[in-house]
Design a protein around this motif. Structure first.
Motif, mmCIF file in Angstrom:
data_model
loop_
_atom_site.group_PDB
_atom_site.id
_atom_site.type_symbol
_atom_site.label_atom_id
_atom_site.label_comp_id
_atom_site.label_asym_id
_atom_site.label_seq_id
_atom_site.Cartn_x
_atom_site.Cartn_y
_atom_site.Cartn_z
ATOM 1 N N VAL A 1 0.809 -1.233 0.000
ATOM 2 C CA VAL A 1 0.000 0.000 0.000
ATOM 3 C C VAL A 1 0.836 1.275 0.000
ATOM 4 O O VAL A 1 0.418 2.302 -0.516
ATOM 5 N N MET A 2 2.031 1.214 0.613
ATOM 6 C CA MET A 2 2.920 2.378 0.693
ATOM 7 C C MET A 2 2.192 3.627 1.211
ATOM 8 O O MET A 2 2.156 4.674 0.557
ATOM 9 N N GLU A 3 1.623 3.508 2.395
ATOM 10 C CA GLU A 3 0.948 4.650 3.033
ATOM 11 C C GLU A 3 1.983 5.521 3.733
ATOM 12 O O GLU A 3 2.788 5.039 4.523
ATOM 13 N N THR A 4 1.927 6.832 3.469
ATOM 14 C CA THR A 4 2.913 7.735 4.054
ATOM 15 C C THR A 4 2.635 8.029 5.523
ATOM 16 O O THR A 4 3.525 8.417 6.265
ATOM 17 N N PHE B 1 4.648 1.400 5.063
ATOM 18 C CA PHE B 1 5.417 1.406 3.811
ATOM 19 C C PHE B 1 6.665 0.550 3.949
ATOM 20 O O PHE B 1 7.133 0.272 5.054
ATOM 21 N N GLY C 1 7.865 6.589 2.569
ATOM 22 C CA GLY C 1 6.528 6.428 2.012
ATOM 23 C C GLY C 1 6.362 7.197 0.703
ATOM 24 O O GLY C 1 5.301 7.180 0.104
ATOM 25 N N VAL D 1 7.795 6.484 -2.033
ATOM 26 C CA VAL D 1 7.843 5.580 -3.178
ATOM 27 C C VAL D 1 6.398 5.159 -3.470
ATOM 28 O O VAL D 1 5.617 4.912 -2.550
ATOM 29 N N SER D 2 6.044 5.122 -4.741
ATOM 30 C CA SER D 2 4.657 4.879 -5.129
ATOM 31 C C SER D 2 4.138 3.530 -4.657
ATOM 32 O O SER D 2 4.895 2.589 -4.457
ATOM 33 N N LYS D 3 2.825 3.491 -4.511
ATOM 34 C CA LYS D 3 2.109 2.265 -4.170
ATOM 35 C C LYS D 3 2.467 1.150 -5.154
ATOM 36 O O LYS D 3 2.653 1.401 -6.330
ATOM 37 N N ASN D 4 2.513 -0.064 -4.652
ATOM 38 C CA ASN D 4 2.940 -1.224 -5.446
ATOM 39 C C ASN D 4 4.248 -0.925 -6.178
ATOM 40 O O ASN D 4 4.300 -0.806 -7.402
#
Lengths: 103, 157
Positions: free
Chosen positions: A24-27, A43, A63, A65-68
């Motif tokens: 998910v890469m949530e910040t 993340f 965080g 870095v983009s999701k997926n």
């Protein structure tokens, strides 16, 4: 969370690795649109890439870095059939490892 | 006032004990324990502080040996493809910054002896700003910047 997709190809003595992780890469800066509650940070913090048990690259991430996440890198060496192993660790204690053979 | 300080000290020592418990209970990530994730650098709100914490210096020499590939216009700031290549014989690390983000340091890649100074990933950008790449070589830090126009920011929500 699913597997890490890895594609590694050697050409003229240089191996190019391309990988796709599922995260998910949530910040931690975003808020839930309905409740207004902050969404906790979640993340990947570290990615290590190994070629035949030798670390060829370590990535330290925020965080931002983009999701997926997509990650590509290159190293000198590597023959078709050699193993590439990529492992990530996130800030919530999860980790995942994927392997592939160089083609 | 003195009482206050004592209390803080007490809290501090209690805190140290609690860290151990937290690790045991799996509350703290093994990742942060295993590796030295440079928290201060990633939390830094400006690039110079992040660089000093991460690489020990913020003096960057602009260099055309550092190549950044990123779009001129990114319609979606949540996914901006960035490729950094260093035309150098030896690179220790490659770091990527989004100058307009609240915490600009996005990623830092530690190279090995066999590494080719090349990384490619996708980053989030809050607004139109420079993408800055810093390549750490034995001779110092080489850097380059590439402006990216962001139509929809990718950090808020």
């Amino acid at each position: 969370m699913s597997d890490i997709k890895i594609r590694a190809k050697s050409s003229n003595g240089v191996t190019t690795v391309k990988s796709l992780m599922s995260h998910v890469m949530e910040t931690g800066l975003r808020k839930d649109k309905e409740t207004g509650e902050p969404i906790p940070a979640h993340f990947i913090q570290e990615v290590t890439a190994k070629w035949k048990d030798q670390v060829v690259m370590t990535a330290l991430w925020s965080g931002g870095v983009s999701k997926n996440p997509y990650l590509s890198f290159k190293f000198n060496g590597g023959e078709p059939g050699d193993a590439i192993e990529i492992t990530w660790f996130d800030n919530q204690g999860n980790s995942e490892t994927g392997t592939a053979e160089i083609s | 006032m003195i009482d206050n300080k004592r209390r803080i000290l007490l809290k501090g020592s209690l805190g140290a004990g609690a860290v151990g418990v937290a690790v045991g209970a799996g509350l703290l990530t093994p990742g942060t324990v295993l590796a030295a994730w440079p928290k201060t650098a990633f939390m830094a709100e400006d690039q110079s502080t992040a660089l000093k914490d991460l690489l020990g210096s913020d003096s960057i020499e602009d260099s055309d040996k550092v190549k950044i590939k990123a779009p001129d216009i990114a319609e979606n700031g949540a996914v901006v493809p960035v490729t950094v290549e260093g035309e150098v014989s030896s690179a220790k690390t490659i770091s990527i910054f989004a100058a307009g983000n609240s915490t600009p340091l996005i990623a830092s890649f530690e190279m090995s002896e066999s590494s080719v100074p090349f990384v490619s990933t996708r980053i989030k950008m809050a607004k139109t700003a420079d993408v800055v790449a810093v390549v750490q070589t034995p001779d110092g830090l080489l850097g380059a910047a590439k402006p990216v126009k962001v139509t929809i920011g990718g950090c808020g929500g």
